[in-house]
Design an enzyme around this catalytic site. Structure first.
Site, PDB file in Angstrom:
ATOM      1  N   LYS A  85      16.149 -21.125 -10.642  1.00 55.71           N
ATOM      2  CA  LYS A  85      17.195 -22.084 -11.496  1.00 55.71           C
ATOM      3  C   LYS A  85      18.402 -22.684 -11.089  1.00 55.71           C
ATOM      4  CE  LYS A  85      14.461 -21.599 -15.184  1.00 55.71           C
ATOM      5  NZ  LYS A  85      13.828 -20.524 -15.666  1.00 55.71           N
ATOM      6  N   GLU A 118      19.870 -25.116 -22.626  1.00 51.15           N
ATOM      7  CA  GLU A 118      19.037 -24.105 -23.420  1.00 51.15           C
ATOM      8  C   GLU A 118      18.461 -23.087 -22.530  1.00 51.15           C
ATOM      9  OE1 GLU A 118      18.003 -26.806 -21.845  1.00 51.15           O
ATOM     10  OE2 GLU A 118      16.299 -25.990 -20.748  1.00 51.15           O
ATOM     11  N   SER A 151       9.534 -16.753  -8.444  1.00 47.75           N
ATOM     12  CA  SER A 151      10.369 -17.545  -8.969  1.00 47.75           C
ATOM     13  C   SER A 151      11.707 -16.836  -9.064  1.00 47.75           C
ATOM     14  CB  SER A 151       9.869 -18.272 -10.129  1.00 47.75           C
ATOM     15  OG  SER A 151       9.362 -17.268 -11.146  1.00 47.75           O
TER      16      SER A 151
END
Ligand SMILES: *Cc1c(COP(=O)(O)O)cnc(C)c1O
Length: 378
Positions: free
Chosen positions: A90, A112, A368
């Site tokens: 991210k 969000e 990830s």
């Protein structure tokens, strides 16, 4: 196929576009223009690359999973986004958008978050760049991802609980978009994945492209299969862009309870036309997954397109397979991955040695994120 260019009108084949309230159209257009200019500006690119290197810890390694490879009869490489600062991919997207927000004169980031990884990354970038951060998070996710709520608080972000609907990511996204409408001039809406209205799917994919570019360079050869988990689809999109122009097969793995590609139909969610889980009346359904980061009824429009034209395949795995995959990877390779990432691992565990993933295949899998946040859920 080229994935380099900005898609005209934000369209990926039949998908994408910009389905937003009139009040957001100028803001989306301004954002597209600003990103277009920044992405073509060497100074912006240099500043981002510098931050990715000296702050986020890029390039992340490509680790050969030797023990698991031997057990499965394949060759498996892991692209280690779990080792990026804040613990997932991210941060790549967030640092880019936060720099862009500052360049646009915005003083506040609105985001969000589902599992909290995107909220933590946003709070982190806000602290670094002297911006305020307001993070919308479903009440149910606040309960199951408490560690990340504490991290956001420590970083000085304001976390706003969302109690509507399923009290998860879909509802948090609705609230964050509403907050943006109320403050379009002061705030940047920092969307965490490749969904949403144009320019988000294109912009976020470009900012995550670094995963695939690095992996392609690091891999000892071209893999037969490239695999990543898919929630909104940003880590997969970033990975796939590095290989879409090669013969490598692309596989995205969804949560069985949030499988927009497998069980969804064409529809509009959060500003984009894509594949969406919906009921008979076309209402967006609730997703249900053990991984809060995949608990989302939609998928980015570029994935819908890659699926429709047959360039990428999408598979699903169950929560039980995912929990087993976290344990297996931990005990064979000494890596505790996020529940989200374990979806990709679970598919490899199931498919290895079958027609879907024949013995002897070389596989590049994007891990990830790391699993610390999930210890309470296992
Ligand atoms: C948010 C998240 C995901 C899902 O998001 P994508 O946009 O599909 O990549 C997957 N893994 C981790 C670790 C996450 O934090």
């Amino acid at each position: 196929m080229t994935l380099m260019a900005e898609p005209a009108l934000g369209r990926f084949g039949d998908f994408g576009g910009r389905y937003v309230p009139e009040s957001l159209v100028p803001a989306c257009a301004e954002l597209a223009q600003a990103f277009r200019a920044a992405w073509a500006d060497k100074n912006f690119r240099d500043e981002l690359d510098e931050l990715l290197a000296v702050y986020a810890g890029r390039p992340t390694p490509l680790t050969p999973a030797r023990n698991l490879s031997a057990a499965l009869g394949i060759t498996l490489w892991l692209k280690r986004e779990d080792l990026a600062h804040t613990g997932s991919h991210k941060i790549n997207n967030v640092l880019g958008q936060a720099l862009l927000a500052r360049r646009m004169g915005r003083t506040r980031l609105i985001a969000e978050t589902g599992a909290g990884q995107h909220g933590v990354a946003t709070a982190t970038a806000a602290a670094l760049l002297g911006l305020r951060a307001t993070i919308y998070m479903g009440e149910r996710d606040i309960e199951r991802q408490h560690l990340n709520v504490q991290r956001m608080d420590m970083l000085g972000a304001e976390v706003i609980p969302v109690g509507t609907g399923s009290r998860t990511l879909k509802d948090a996204t609705n609230e964050a978009m509403r907050a943006w409408v109320a403050d379009v001039d002061g705030a940047h809406f920092l969307l965490g994945s490749v969904g949403g209205p144009h320019p988000y799917p294109w912009m976020v994919r470009e900012l995550q492209r670094v995963i695939g570019t690095e992996a392609r360079r690091q891999a000892p050869g071209l893999p037969d299969v490239v695999v990543a988990c898919v929630g909104g689809g940003s880590n997969a999109a970033g990975t796939f862009t590095g290989f879409v122009d090669t013969p490598a097969r692309l596989v995205g793995v969804e949560a069985a309870g949030g499988a927009a590609m497998t069980n969804g139909a064409t529809g509009v969610v959060h500003g984009a036309r894509s594949m969406v889980l919906q009921d008979d009346e076309g209402q967006v359904s609730e997703a249900e997954s053990i991984a809060a980061g995949l608990d989302y009824p939609g998928i980015g429009p570029e994935h819908a397109h890659l699926g429709a034209i047959g360039r990428a395949d999408y598979r699903t795995v169950t929560d039980d397979e995912v929990v087993a995959a976290v344990r297996r990877l931990a005990r064979t390779e000494g890596i505790i991955c996020a529940l989200e990432s374990a979806h990709a691992v679970a598919w490899v565990l199931r498919a290895a040695g079958t027609a879907d993933l024949p013995a002897g295949s070389t596989v590049l899998l994007t891990l990830s994120g790391r699993g610390d946040k999930d210890m309470g859920a296992l």
